[in-house]
Design an enzyme around this catalytic site. Sequence first.
Site, PDB file in Angstrom:
ATOM      1  N   ASN A   9       0.871  -1.179   0.000  1.00 35.05           N
ATOM      2  CA  ASN A   9       0.000   0.000   0.000  1.00 35.05           C
ATOM      3  C   ASN A   9       0.908   1.229   0.000  1.00 35.05           C
ATOM      4  OD1 ASN A   9      -1.885   1.967   0.384  1.00 35.05           O
ATOM      5  ND2 ASN A   9      -2.467   1.353   2.463  1.00 35.05           N
ATOM      6  N   LYS A  11       0.007   4.227  -0.322  1.00 34.90           N
ATOM      7  CA  LYS A  11      -0.704   5.398   0.223  1.00 34.90           C
ATOM      8  C   LYS A  11      -0.452   6.604  -0.699  1.00 34.90           C
ATOM      9  CE  LYS A  11      -0.317   3.241   4.685  1.00 34.90           C
ATOM     10  NZ  LYS A  11      -0.402   3.336   6.117  1.00 34.90           N
ATOM     11  N   HIS A  94      -9.883   0.892   4.216  1.00 32.18           N
ATOM     12  CA  HIS A  94      -8.624   1.064   4.954  1.00 32.18           C
ATOM     13  C   HIS A  94      -8.863   2.007   6.137  1.00 32.18           C
ATOM     14  CE1 HIS A  94      -4.582   2.345   5.981  1.00 32.18           C
ATOM     15  NE2 HIS A  94      -4.176   1.215   5.441  1.00 32.18           N
ATOM     16  N   GLU A  96      -7.304   4.446   7.263  1.00 34.61           N
ATOM     17  CA  GLU A  96      -7.113   5.880   6.984  1.00 34.61           C
ATOM     18  C   GLU A  96      -8.322   6.455   6.243  1.00 34.61           C
ATOM     19  OE1 GLU A  96      -3.231   5.456   5.191  1.00 34.61           O
ATOM     20  OE2 GLU A  96      -2.491   4.807   7.146  1.00 34.61           O
ATOM     21  N   GLU A 166      -6.074  -5.450  10.140  1.00 39.11           N
ATOM     22  CA  GLU A 166      -5.096  -4.396  10.391  1.00 39.11           C
ATOM     23  C   GLU A 166      -5.486  -3.637  11.659  1.00 39.11           C
ATOM     24  OE1 GLU A 166      -2.755  -3.020   6.807  1.00 39.11           O
ATOM     25  OE2 GLU A 166      -4.649  -1.991   6.663  1.00 39.11           O
ATOM     26  N   GLY A 172       1.530   2.018  10.826  1.00 41.36           N
ATOM     27  CA  GLY A 172       2.456   3.143  10.762  1.00 41.36           C
ATOM     28  C   GLY A 172       3.067   3.531  12.093  1.00 41.36           C
ATOM     29  N   SER A 212       2.740  -2.322  10.453  1.00 40.01           N
ATOM     30  CA  SER A 212       4.167  -2.241  10.801  1.00 40.01           C
ATOM     31  C   SER A 212       4.966  -3.498  10.454  1.00 40.01           C
ATOM     32  CB  SER A 212       4.343  -1.876  12.275  1.00 40.01           C
ATOM     33  OG  SER A 212       3.842  -0.566  12.499  1.00 40.01           O
ATOM     34  N   GLY A 233       2.583  -1.263   4.350  1.00 40.39           N
ATOM     35  CA  GLY A 233       2.630   0.158   4.004  1.00 40.39           C
ATOM     36  C   GLY A 233       4.066   0.628   3.868  1.00 40.39           C
ATOM     37  N   GLY A 234       4.588   1.233   4.938  1.00 42.99           N
ATOM     38  CA  GLY A 234       5.922   1.845   4.914  1.00 42.99           C
ATOM     39  C   GLY A 234       7.008   0.993   4.274  1.00 42.99           C
TER      40      GLY A 234
HETATM   41  P1  PGA Z   1       2.282   0.120   7.720  1.00 48.02           P
HETATM   42  O1  PGA Z   1       0.901   0.346   6.962  1.00 48.02           O
HETATM   43  O2  PGA Z   1       2.881  -1.168   7.174  1.00 48.02           O
HETATM   44  O3  PGA Z   1       3.109   1.322   7.375  1.00 48.02           O
HETATM   45  O4  PGA Z   1       1.983   0.003   9.153  1.00 48.02           O
HETATM   46  C1  PGA Z   1       0.025  -0.723   6.734  1.00 48.02           C
HETATM   47  C2  PGA Z   1      -1.221  -0.240   6.049  1.00 48.02           C
HETATM   48  O5  PGA Z   1      -1.613   0.918   6.232  1.00 48.02           O
HETATM   49  O6  PGA Z   1      -1.863  -0.986   5.309  1.00 48.02           O
END
Ligand code: PGA
Length: 260
Positions: A9, A11, A94, A96, A166, A172, A212, A233-234
């Site tokens: 992802n 983002k 998601h 967010e 999640e 994050g 994470s 994500g990251g």
């Molecule tokens: P993250 O994000 O791996 O940076 O924690 C995961 C996500 O938002 O799907």
Amino acid sequence: MSKKYVIANFKMNKLDSEIVDYVNSLKPLVKDATSEVILSVPFVSIKTAVESAQNSNILIAGQTLNENDFGAYTGEVNAEMLCSVGASAVLVGHSERRSHFKETDKEVNKKIMKSLRSGLVSILCIGETLFDKKNNLTQNVLQKQITECLNSIYANELSHIVIAYEPVWAIGTGITASCDEIEKAITTIRTMLVNLYDEKIAQAVNIVYGGSINEKNIKEIAKIKGIDGVLVGGASLDPTSFSKIVMEFNTKEKKTKKAK
Ligand code: PGA
């Protein structure tokens, strides 16, 4: 053995030209992946990403969609539009989107319907907040999300849905849920699916974890019983890191060579 999914992802990161470079770097690194490798990229780069990923095992996804048909919804993109530029899947609900844009489970349910009927795989994101966790509400929250988001979804459509557990507190933050917590949540979600559908159908649904994930903690997380992959994500923003995560889900058996 069920198919594994490793989903990136991005983002709101990466320019169009950076996505071309990324896909070109990732392609050789994951060419032997036995899992589905999916990159969720910003809308404006879906077409570029699809073109760059041609002749590879990488699929491209959107990060959300609008649940309406064509019309006066300035700024929005619907399922047919995603399909028309070559997307194979879409993230739905998601955290967010839920927190910044106030998406509700009812809307998420409509988005899933629209994406399924357009032939997109829906990656349904669910999970509890820190408040929910602290107040022992995880079970209730997951139950509500699963029941409302899958309302009126037929059993035969579940093969086109990936559920991403999640926990919001893990996204994050650098804090990953423990292996026990992840296994427990996956089992809970599967039990809810058994109650809504049946045992056989529930077992076939792919459930992934997100929050994470990185190239270090993936080794333990990939071993969790019942886990069908991860949403990253990251750590997905770097193709080398992401490829290491992808390759942790490779099935170990080597193909036997044909005799000459
Ligand atoms: P993250 O994000 O791996 O940076 O924690 C995961 C996500 O938002 O799907």
